[in-house]
Scaffold this motif. Sequence first.
Motif, PDB file in Angstrom:
ATOM      1  N   UNK A 147      77.663 -20.922  12.065  1.00 35.31           N
ATOM      2  CA  UNK A 147      76.858 -19.724  12.298  1.00 35.31           C
ATOM      3  C   UNK A 147      77.576 -18.441  11.907  1.00 35.31           C
ATOM      4  N   UNK A 148      78.842 -18.554  11.547  1.00 32.67           N
ATOM      5  CA  UNK A 148      79.587 -17.364  11.126  1.00 32.67           C
ATOM      6  C   UNK A 148      79.863 -16.404  12.276  1.00 32.67           C
TER       7      UNK A 148
ATOM      8  N   UNK B 272      73.343 -19.891  28.948  1.00 35.45           N
ATOM      9  CA  UNK B 272      72.207 -20.804  28.881  1.00 35.45           C
ATOM     10  C   UNK B 272      71.354 -20.664  27.635  1.00 35.45           C
ATOM     11  N   UNK B 273      71.812 -19.864  26.677  1.00 33.31           N
ATOM     12  CA  UNK B 273      71.056 -19.683  25.431  1.00 33.31           C
ATOM     13  C   UNK B 273      71.203 -20.874  24.495  1.00 33.31           C
TER      14      UNK B 273
ATOM     15  N   UNK C 269      73.612 -31.488  17.338  1.00 36.14           N
ATOM     16  CA  UNK C 269      72.955 -31.019  16.113  1.00 36.14           C
ATOM     17  C   UNK C 269      71.572 -30.470  16.443  1.00 36.14           C
ATOM     18  N   UNK C 270      70.833 -31.207  17.280  1.00 36.84           N
ATOM     19  CA  UNK C 270      69.473 -30.808  17.625  1.00 36.84           C
ATOM     20  C   UNK C 270      69.455 -29.488  18.394  1.00 36.84           C
ATOM     21  N   UNK C 271      70.328 -29.344  19.378  1.00 38.56           N
ATOM     22  CA  UNK C 271      70.382 -28.107  20.166  1.00 38.56           C
ATOM     23  C   UNK C 271      70.767 -26.929  19.281  1.00 38.56           C
ATOM     24  N   UNK C 272      71.700 -27.142  18.359  1.00 46.05           N
ATOM     25  CA  UNK C 272      72.121 -26.080  17.451  1.00 46.05           C
ATOM     26  C   UNK C 272      70.972 -25.683  16.520  1.00 46.05           C
ATOM     27  N   UNK C 273      70.237 -26.673  16.020  1.00 54.53           N
ATOM     28  CA  UNK C 273      69.097 -26.389  15.142  1.00 54.53           C
ATOM     29  C   UNK C 273      68.041 -25.580  15.880  1.00 54.53           C
TER      30      UNK C 273
ATOM     31  N   UNK D 293      65.271 -20.475  16.984  1.00 53.63           N
ATOM     32  CA  UNK D 293      64.777 -19.522  17.982  1.00 53.63           C
ATOM     33  C   UNK D 293      65.325 -18.123  17.755  1.00 53.63           C
ATOM     34  N   UNK D 294      66.501 -18.029  17.188  1.00 52.98           N
ATOM     35  CA  UNK D 294      67.140 -16.736  16.935  1.00 52.98           C
ATOM     36  C   UNK D 294      66.919 -16.250  15.507  1.00 52.98           C
ATOM     37  N   UNK D 295      66.305 -17.090  14.686  1.00 50.27           N
ATOM     38  CA  UNK D 295      66.091 -16.773  13.270  1.00 50.27           C
ATOM     39  C   UNK D 295      67.427 -16.456  12.582  1.00 50.27           C
TER      40      UNK D 295
END
Length: 66
Positions: free
Chosen positions: A18-19, A32-33, A46-50, A55-57
Amino acid sequence: MTTSSLVPVTVREAAQRLGVAESTIRRWMREGDLEGYRLGGLRTTEDALRRFVESRKLQPDAAHSR
């Protein structure tokens, strides 16, 4: 959900993708984000990160996008 979506991702890997700083990933988890769990250190999937990225674009690092 597939098995590949449950692949663990370390805080360091997530930060690189994500840099952002590792402390930012930890804060997002603490607040909790971003879903996280402890398994020899903090991890996400992987799924949670995706889902978080969508959600944050956010734009993941181009070298890691598929």
